[in-house]
Design a protein around this motif. Structure first.
Motif, PDB file in Angstrom:
ATOM      1  N   CYS A   1      -4.784   7.404   0.564  1.00 30.48           N
ATOM      2  CA  CYS A   1      -4.926   5.957   0.692  1.00 30.48           C
ATOM      3  C   CYS A   1      -5.147   5.333  -0.692  1.00 30.48           C
ATOM      4  CB  CYS A   1      -6.083   5.606   1.628  1.00 30.48           C
ATOM      5  SG  CYS A   1      -7.709   6.143   1.028  1.00 30.48           S
TER       6      CYS A   1
ATOM      7  N   TYR B   1      -7.555   3.376  -3.061  1.00 32.94           N
ATOM      8  CA  TYR B   1      -9.003   3.177  -3.177  1.00 32.94           C
ATOM      9  C   TYR B   1      -9.348   2.777  -4.610  1.00 32.94           C
ATOM     10  CZ  TYR B   1      -9.255   7.730  -5.524  1.00 32.94           C
ATOM     11  OH  TYR B   1      -9.085   8.772  -6.409  1.00 32.94           O
ATOM     12  N   ASN B   2     -10.538   2.253  -4.785  1.00 33.49           N
ATOM     13  CA  ASN B   2     -10.990   1.809  -6.106  1.00 33.49           C
ATOM     14  C   ASN B   2     -11.549   2.983  -6.907  1.00 33.49           C
ATOM     15  OD1 ASN B   2     -10.399  -0.996  -6.058  1.00 33.49           O
ATOM     16  ND2 ASN B   2     -12.123  -1.331  -4.650  1.00 33.49           N
ATOM     17  N   ASP B   3     -10.855   3.278  -8.000  1.00 34.40           N
ATOM     18  CA  ASP B   3     -11.311   4.322  -8.920  1.00 34.40           C
ATOM     19  C   ASP B   3     -11.941   3.664 -10.143  1.00 34.40           C
ATOM     20  OD1 ASP B   3     -11.766   6.771  -9.958  1.00 34.40           O
ATOM     21  OD2 ASP B   3      -9.685   7.248 -10.451  1.00 34.40           O
TER      22      ASP B   3
ATOM     23  N   PRO C   1      -7.615   0.272  -8.795  1.00 32.37           N
ATOM     24  CA  PRO C   1      -7.039   0.774  -7.542  1.00 32.37           C
ATOM     25  C   PRO C   1      -6.019   1.882  -7.809  1.00 32.37           C
ATOM     26  CG  PRO C   1      -7.079  -1.626  -7.553  1.00 32.37           C
ATOM     27  CD  PRO C   1      -7.424  -1.188  -8.951  1.00 32.37           C
TER      28      PRO C   1
ATOM     29  N   TRP D   1      -3.896   5.495  -5.813  1.00 30.53           N
ATOM     30  CA  TRP D   1      -3.591   6.248  -4.596  1.00 30.53           C
ATOM     31  C   TRP D   1      -4.088   7.688  -4.746  1.00 30.53           C
ATOM     32  CZ3 TRP D   1      -1.708   4.340  -0.072  1.00 30.53           C
ATOM     33  CH2 TRP D   1      -1.163   3.051  -0.112  1.00 30.53           C
TER      34      TRP D   1
ATOM     35  N   PRO E   1      -9.591  10.252  -1.552  1.00 29.11           N
ATOM     36  CA  PRO E   1     -10.965  10.077  -2.060  1.00 29.11           C
ATOM     37  C   PRO E   1     -12.050  10.714  -1.195  1.00 29.11           C
ATOM     38  CG  PRO E   1     -10.268   8.098  -0.932  1.00 29.11           C
ATOM     39  CD  PRO E   1      -9.092   9.034  -0.907  1.00 29.11           C
TER      40      PRO E   1
ATOM     41  N   VAL F   1     -14.060   2.847   2.037  1.00 27.49           N
ATOM     42  CA  VAL F   1     -13.440   3.496   0.879  1.00 27.49           C
ATOM     43  C   VAL F   1     -11.966   3.130   0.753  1.00 27.49           C
ATOM     44  CG1 VAL F   1     -12.897   5.698  -0.217  1.00 27.49           C
ATOM     45  CG2 VAL F   1     -15.094   5.398   0.942  1.00 27.49           C
ATOM     46  N   CYS F   2     -11.208   3.379   1.787  1.00 27.82           N
ATOM     47  CA  CYS F   2      -9.752   3.149   1.736  1.00 27.82           C
ATOM     48  C   CYS F   2      -9.423   1.669   1.896  1.00 27.82           C
ATOM     49  CB  CYS F   2      -9.057   3.956   2.825  1.00 27.82           C
ATOM     50  SG  CYS F   2      -9.118   5.746   2.557  1.00 27.82           S
ATOM     51  N   LEU F   3      -8.598   1.174   0.986  1.00 32.02           N
ATOM     52  CA  LEU F   3      -8.161  -0.221   1.033  1.00 32.02           C
ATOM     53  C   LEU F   3      -6.861  -0.365   1.817  1.00 32.02           C
ATOM     54  CD1 LEU F   3      -8.862  -1.149  -2.712  1.00 32.02           C
ATOM     55  CD2 LEU F   3     -10.394  -1.417  -0.730  1.00 32.02           C
TER      56      LEU F   3
END
Length: 217
Positions: free
Chosen positions: A118, A120-122, A126, A128, A131, A146-148
């Motif tokens: 998914c 997610y913000n790292d 953002p 893929w 996570p 977590v997943c956007l």
């Protein structure tokens, strides 16, 4: 007649389970029912392996239909060579079903434990990736925090992988139960052919009547 009715009821049980696995795998490939994620390569790895399509789906269905084909050959052309050939083919198809269903069950368990792919913000923004970890199954706060994208992909994968894994696991048990019966029904005709006493033939027919419904599961 009783065995025949049992065969008609039990012999088709693998087919609806195969359809369930096919539908689950197709839905796993299209999160939010949008094919764009698949085209962009943003789909969970275990879903792209498509074991629910070719494993517990197509191969198990083919084996189930071949069981009926071999059963009718045996019924209409009853003799020792045809019986041994049918039982040997039955054993091969049972092993193929077992491996196909087991592979789908294993992949489903892996996909369930690893979590979905998914956005997610790292730390770099953002991105893929995957996570989550195995502990996310017991921490519901991670399911939506977590997943956007895709939205609700955690619940999506959780339900579909669980259903596909459970159904393919049941297929594995059913197909596994057929293997020893296939071996038994290959050896028993040879034994009864050598010992042509009424008792041995009667014993063979009794065991055959008990084991044959499992072979056409």
């Amino acid at each position: 007649m009783c065995v025949s009715r049992c065969l008609r009821c039990v012999g088709v049980s693998l087919v609806p389970m195969a359809i369930v696995c096919i539908l689950c795998n197709i839905l796993l490939l299209v999160p939010e029912l949008k094919i764009q994620f698949l085209l962009d390569g943003h789909v969970t790895r275990e879903a792209t392996w498509a074991t629910g399509l070719w494993g517990s789906g197509f191969l198990v269905s083919v084996c189930a239909y071949m069981d009926w084909f071999l059963y009718f050959i045996y019924m209409y052309y009853f003799n020792m060579p045809s019986m041994c050939v049918c039982m040997l083919c039955q054993l091969l198809y049972s092993c193929l079903c077992l491996l196909s269903a087991a592979s789908c069950s294993l992949v489903s368990a892996t996909g369930l434990s690893q979590g979905p792919l998914c956005l997610y913000n790292d730390s770099s923004g953002p991105t893929w990736g995957v996570p989550l970890h195995s502990g996310y199954l017991f921490n519901r706060t991670l399911w939506s925090g977590v997943c956007l994208e895709p939205s609700s992909v955690v619940q999506w994968n959780l339900v579909l992988f669980s259903v596909m894994g459970t159904v393919s696991g049941l297929q594995t048990v059913l197909c596994g139960s057929r293997v020893p019966c296939s071996v038994c029904l290959i050896l028993l005709p040879l034994w009864s052919h050598v010992h042509l006493s009424a008792g041995s033939i009667g014993t063979f027919l009794c065991i055959y009547a008990l084991c044959l419904p499992l072979l056409v599961v």
